[in-house]
Design a protein around this motif. Structure first.
Motif, PDB file in Angstrom:
ATOM      1  N   ASN A 175       0.690  -1.316   0.120  1.00 33.88           N
ATOM      2  CA  ASN A 175      -0.003  -0.190   0.002  1.00 33.88           C
ATOM      3  C   ASN A 175       0.938   1.177   0.184  1.00 33.88           C
ATOM      4  OD1 ASN A 175      -3.059  -1.128   1.986  1.00 33.88           O
ATOM      5  ND2 ASN A 175      -2.343  -1.388  -0.284  1.00 33.88           N
TER       6      ASN A 175
ATOM      7  N   TYR B 151      -4.353  -5.425   8.974  1.00 34.03           N
ATOM      8  CA  TYR B 151      -5.915  -5.993   8.501  1.00 34.03           C
ATOM      9  C   TYR B 151      -6.103  -7.662   8.955  1.00 34.03           C
ATOM     10  CZ  TYR B 151      -6.357  -1.632   5.948  1.00 34.03           C
ATOM     11  OH  TYR B 151      -6.579  -0.614   5.338  1.00 34.03           O
TER      12      TYR B 151
ATOM     13  N   THR C  80      -9.284  -6.251   3.427  1.00 34.99           N
ATOM     14  CA  THR C  80      -8.450  -5.245   2.605  1.00 34.99           C
ATOM     15  C   THR C  80      -8.413  -6.038   1.058  1.00 34.99           C
ATOM     16  OG1 THR C  80      -7.034  -3.508   2.102  1.00 34.99           O
ATOM     17  CG2 THR C  80      -6.408  -5.248   3.099  1.00 34.99           C
TER      18      THR C  80
ATOM     19  N   ILE D 114      -1.570  -2.729   7.614  1.00 39.40           N
ATOM     20  CA  ILE D 114      -2.171  -1.198   7.428  1.00 39.40           C
ATOM     21  C   ILE D 114      -0.980  -0.292   7.343  1.00 39.40           C
ATOM     22  CG2 ILE D 114      -3.619   0.658   8.807  1.00 39.40           C
ATOM     23  CD1 ILE D 114      -4.905  -1.642  10.344  1.00 39.40           C
TER      24      ILE D 114
END
Length: 578
Positions: free
Chosen positions: A453, A462, A493, A512
């Motif tokens: 990410n 997550y 996710t 995350i």
């Protein structure tokens, strides 16, 4: 002379009295108590306190990090790594060799496919040459064919909102450079492009509901709607423009501004005879398929696109000169995942995995998407190996390819090593999934940890609806609260390589991360480059990945798995979970 003899005598007498005094004092002192043999043995046997491995991981990752060195090679040296391209194969080989240099074992490339053709941009430029010179910010779409030399042609604005609008363009597009679609508004930005997750956002993640429990306000199965005929206007537009002989298509970047544009794959001209056989639905061709029909295509910065549209509306007749040279590679239609290991000890037959995807789009150098995740995963393994921590389970790094086109590399790996699944990600298992036997390695995997990410630091994990890992991960995050990582979210996710693991009931997790500029500037854009990576964040991410992987490798038991998914009719699958 006499004075000297007197002084010597005095000193001799003083020395004699001192010796007598010392002898008396020693004689009056109590005898030392002998140490009992058992106590002496106990003192010698007291073990030396071992250093905390997590503290060692922190120190190695902060003081001797090589994550940015790895990132620089992947981005500045190797450059963009489009699936199927020679640059991606070079990245496969370089990461394999680098991990082998660090002492990792079984470093190899694992083929999957066939994928399709590779594509390399060899040369590109674009500018308006009449009625004035305007250098343009634009990029070709991936798998766009080349132009035959420099194309100098009139610019036409094609703004058809329905098939009926096509008629007015008949006979006017042959050899033209065609702008597709309306101009796009460019509002001023009053908010920063870069953001970290706020306390409120992290709290919302922590409070996310269990995705395995249906919500009353969101039924599991929506009521059926009357079927409507599907109108593929973009496909019809591509076919019309190809049949009319348009030489080059240009679209505005849908995201980004101020010189940032976002570019991915070329659109394909649909064909009526693409069926796979009698009674089979038409095969959906992709731009990398050898038989696909594709018109040369560009994406342009929206400010420059808008100016051309306004010039045409004002009655100007702009002409553009475009040079586009590309090369296709179809000698090897496969792609490859890079894999390397740190062998375990007493539980070496069991495996902990970590990774990210090595492929990228071609507009930038794929720094935040996802050389950052690959560099962090490699660095996490390097830290463990450099400290000689001797994990109980084997630690396996996997750098995937084909992620940008459909998470192909990691899905192929899961199919080959663990369990093949026909149902899509997030869908209940099908009857065919139940019939497919698990592979022997299925029961040997403890968990997979993914980073994809962007460049932002890790803020938590997550859980993908796996409540059983919460207390375990809570303890593992405790040493990293000072680094800003403490959030655990039950939320699922998507969009990256933990999904194939999760889809077959294996523990697969994505961390995350802070957003930074991922959605606003770097994700699939021409500005996804080394300079946008945040060194402190990547060092932190590498350390936390190393700690999670090491802790997983040292557990007495494997990570718990989620309960088996349930189909809408209520029958649990026998395939997923254990």
């Amino acid at each position: 002379m006499l004075r000297i003899r007197e002084m010597a005598a005095t000193l001799a007498v003083a020395g004699l009295f001192g010796l007598v005094s010392f002898s008396q004092t020693w004689a009056q002192a109590p005898a030392p108590t002998p140490t009992p043999p058992a106590a002496e043995a106990e003192t010698k046997a007291e073990p030396e306190k071992k250093p905390d491995p997590i503290a060692l991981i922190k120190e190695e990752g902060e003081e001797r990090s090589r994550v940015m060195e790895t990132l620089e090679t992947l981005t500045d040296v190797i450059g963009p790594r489009l699936s199927g391209s020679p640059a991606l194969k070079r990245a496969n080989e370089w990461t394999r060799d680098r991990m082998a240099e660090w002492g990792m074992e079984n470093a190899r490339l694992e083929a999957w496919g066939p994928f399709g053709r590779g594509w390399t941009l060899k040369r590109f430029s674009a500018q308006v040459v009449e009625p004035q010179c305007i250098p343009l910010i634009a990029l070709p779409k991936a798998w766009s064919p080349a132009l035959d030399g420099t194309l100098t042609a009139d610019v036409v604005h094609f703004d058809a909102k329905s098939e009926a609008d096509f008629e007015k363009y008949k006979g006017k597009l042959k050899g033209a450079i065609v702008l597709i679609g309306p101009p796009i508004e460019v509002p001023a930005r009053f908010e920063p492009l870069a953001r970290r997750k706020t306390d409120k956002q992290l709290l919302d993640l922590a409070d996310a509901p269990d995705p395995n429990v249906p919500r009353a306000d969101r039924p599991r199965q929506a009521p059926a709607r009357p079927a409507r005929p599907r109108v593929d206007l973009p496909g019809m537009r591509q076919k019309f423009l190809a049949d009319e002989g348009a030489a080059l298509l240009i679209e505005p970047s849908r995201n980004g501004d101020g010189g940032t544009l976002f570019v991915q794959s070329a659109s394909v001209v649909p064909s009526a005879d693409e069926g796979e056989g009698e009674g089979q639905p038409p095969k959906r061709l992709r731009a990398w398929d050898k038989e696909a029909r594709v018109i040369p295509q560009l994406v342009m910065a929206k400010e420059h696109y808008n100016r051309l549209v306004r010039m045409l509306a004002a009655g100007e007749k702009p002409r553009m000169a475009v040079d586009l040279a590309v090369e296709f590679q179809d000698e090897d239609m496969n792609c490859y995942n890079t894999v390397a290991e740190i062998p375990g000890t007493d539980l070496k037959d069991e495996v902990v995995m970590l990774g990210g995807h090595l492929d990228s789009w071609h507009g930038g150098t794929g720094a935040t998407d996802n050389a950052a995740g690959c560099a962090a995963a490699m660095e996490a393994a390097r830290i463990i190996k450099a400290l000689d921590l001797k994990p109980r389970r084997t630690i396996r790094v996997a750098l995937w390819t084909g992620e940008e086109q459909g998470i192909f590399g990691s899905k192929a790996y899961v199919d080959e090593h663990f369990r093949k699944r026909s149902a899509g990600f997030g869908e209940p298992p099908s009857e065919a999934d139940d019939a497919e036997a698990t592979k022997p390695e299925y029961d040997k995997l403890s968990g997979y940890f993914n980073l994809d990410n962007g460049t932002g630091r890790i803020r938590g994990v997550y859980l993908q609806g796996n409540e059983a890992v919460r207390p375990i991960f809570r303890e593992w995050l405790r040493p990293f609260r000072d680094m800003g990582a403490q959030t655990l979210s039950m939320a699922n996710t998507g969009g990256t390589d933990h999904l194939p693991f999760d889809a077959v009931g294996l523990p697969g997790f994505q961390f995350i991360q802070d957003e930074i500029e991922y959605g606003t500037r770097t994700h699939h854009s021409n500005m996804d480059v080394y300079d946008r990576a945040q060194a402190d964040d990547l060092r932190q991410a590498s350390i936390i990945m190393a700690a999670f992987v090491y802790n997983t490798a040292m557990m007495d038991e494997k990570l718990p798995r989620k309960p088996a998914p349930v189909r809408p009719e209520g029958r649990p699958s026998e395939a997923a979970g254990n």
